[in-house]
Design an enzyme around this catalytic site. Structure first.
Site, short mmCIF file in Angstrom:
data_model
loop_
_atom_site.label_atom_id
_atom_site.label_comp_id
_atom_site.label_asym_id
_atom_site.label_seq_id
_atom_site.Cartn_x
_atom_site.Cartn_y
_atom_site.Cartn_z
N PRO A 103 3.11 -1.21 -7.56
CA PRO A 103 2.77 -0.28 -6.52
C PRO A 103 2.63 1.16 -7.00
O PRO A 103 3.56 1.71 -7.57
CB PRO A 103 3.94 -0.40 -5.53
N GLU A 104 1.50 1.71 -6.73
CA GLU A 104 1.35 3.16 -6.80
C GLU A 104 1.38 3.63 -5.35
O GLU A 104 1.58 2.83 -4.43
CB GLU A 104 0.04 3.52 -7.49
N HIS A 140 12.94 -14.64 -6.78
CA HIS A 140 12.99 -13.18 -6.81
C HIS A 140 12.99 -12.55 -5.42
O HIS A 140 12.69 -11.37 -5.27
CB HIS A 140 11.83 -12.64 -7.64
N ARG A 176 10.86 -8.03 -11.56
CA ARG A 176 11.39 -7.25 -12.68
C ARG A 176 12.63 -6.44 -12.31
O ARG A 176 13.28 -5.89 -13.17
CB ARG A 176 10.30 -6.34 -13.24
N ARG A 179 2.73 24.62 -19.77
CA ARG A 179 3.02 23.29 -20.29
C ARG A 179 1.99 22.85 -21.32
O ARG A 179 0.80 23.09 -21.15
CB ARG A 179 3.04 22.28 -19.12
#
Length: 272
Positions: free
Chosen positions: A2-3, A91, A110, A152
């Site tokens: 997921p983003e 899971h 995961r 940066r």
DNA sequence: ACTTCGACCTGTTGGC
DNA sequence: TGCCAACAGGTCGAAG
């Protein structure tokens, strides 16, 4: 998996089924995710109703009158809404069962995700407090990016993926936005001009919005709460297209590792 | 203050 | 066919 668009898709998908619905039971099966799931939620939540749902960065916040459940899907997490009982798989770590028959099931092979509980205002939680602005907010402007970016030296791709700079830009959309803005991903941030930032911001917002409209990006296994894949993957211009021709100029897409993440770009459209 | 890097996990894929 | 290394959408926190 997921983003931000996938998380937003998930929030919108689960919301109508669980808001204002009374929780009957919370079943916790996973020993731990990224952090242990507080056991006390299985005592606290039955009898309560989520009163609102909010997304902040890639966190899903389920607000109750007594506190907030903070959920992150990590790399492989998923929230489903089930309406008929299905035996939990390996899971399927948490089930939240509602009186209306809906079961909100948290799955995460995961286990990089998390499910936490806070009784303080959720946005002041340690994980959320120091996050940068939302990509769709007014605060996320070219002026803002330029002012912090000029100090940066990290590659611009790492910069826009830094959650203290802006939240919700993950590995797929970082490559895609830089391609759309014609900026080479390795460019040191302090060499990006204000005009380029203006263009980049426009594309970050546009790409995230477009992906939300399509239900997120399914690369391998992203499915929304009802089991539907996202369709944005069909529109990816560079991500995962190493060696394939650029859709604009035909040059072979290249890849490079930045911040231990695979990064894709067109050497011709995004010259250094 | 900035940057890099290891760590947390399991499943899938591709090379030999 | 089998084994093993490499890799996968995230991000925290230690160390440089």
């Amino acid at each position: 998996m997921p983003e931000l668009p996938e998380v937003e898709t998930t929030c919108r998908g689960i919301s109508p089924h669980i808001l204002e619905q009374t929780i009957v039971k919370v079943i916790i099966r996973a020993p731990k995710l990224r952090w242990p799931i507080p056991k006390k939620i299985s005592k606290l939540l039955p009898g309560k109703q989520p009163i609102s749902i909010e997304r902040r960065a890639k966190y899903i916040l389920l607000h109750f009158d007594i506190g907030t459940l903070i959920i992150h899907l990590g790399m492989s997490g998923r929230l489903q809404t089930l309406f008929t009982h299905t035996a939990p798989g390996k899971h399927d770590h948490v089930d939240i069962v509602f009186a209306n028959g809906c079961c909100l099931r948290y799955t995460d092979p995961r286990r990089f995700g998390c499910m936490l509980w806070t009784e303080e205002p959720a946005l002041e939680h340690d994980l959320l407090r120091k996050l940068g602005p939302e990509p769709f907010s007014k605060e996320f402007s070219a002026k803002y990016l330029f002012e912090i970016g000029c100090k940066r030296k990290v590659p611009i791709k790492n910069f826009i993926m830094d959650s203290k700079v802006v939240v919700g830009v993950g590995n797929i959309y970082a490559s895609e936005a830089l391609f759309a803005a014609k900026i080479n991903p390795v460019t040191p941030t302090n060499e990006v001009t204000k005009d380029q930032f203006t263009i980049l911001i426009k594309h970050i917002k546009a790409i995230l919005r477009k992906s939300i409209k399509q239900g997120g990006t399914t690369l391998k296994d992203f499915l929304d709460n009802s089991g539907k894949p996202g369709y944005f993957s069909q529109q990816l211009q560079v991500y995962g297209r190493d060696g394939e021709p650029c859709n604009i100029c035909g040059t072979a897409i290249e890849s490079v590792t930045l911040g231990q993440r695979n990064t894709f770009f067109c050497p011709s459209c995004q010259p250094q």
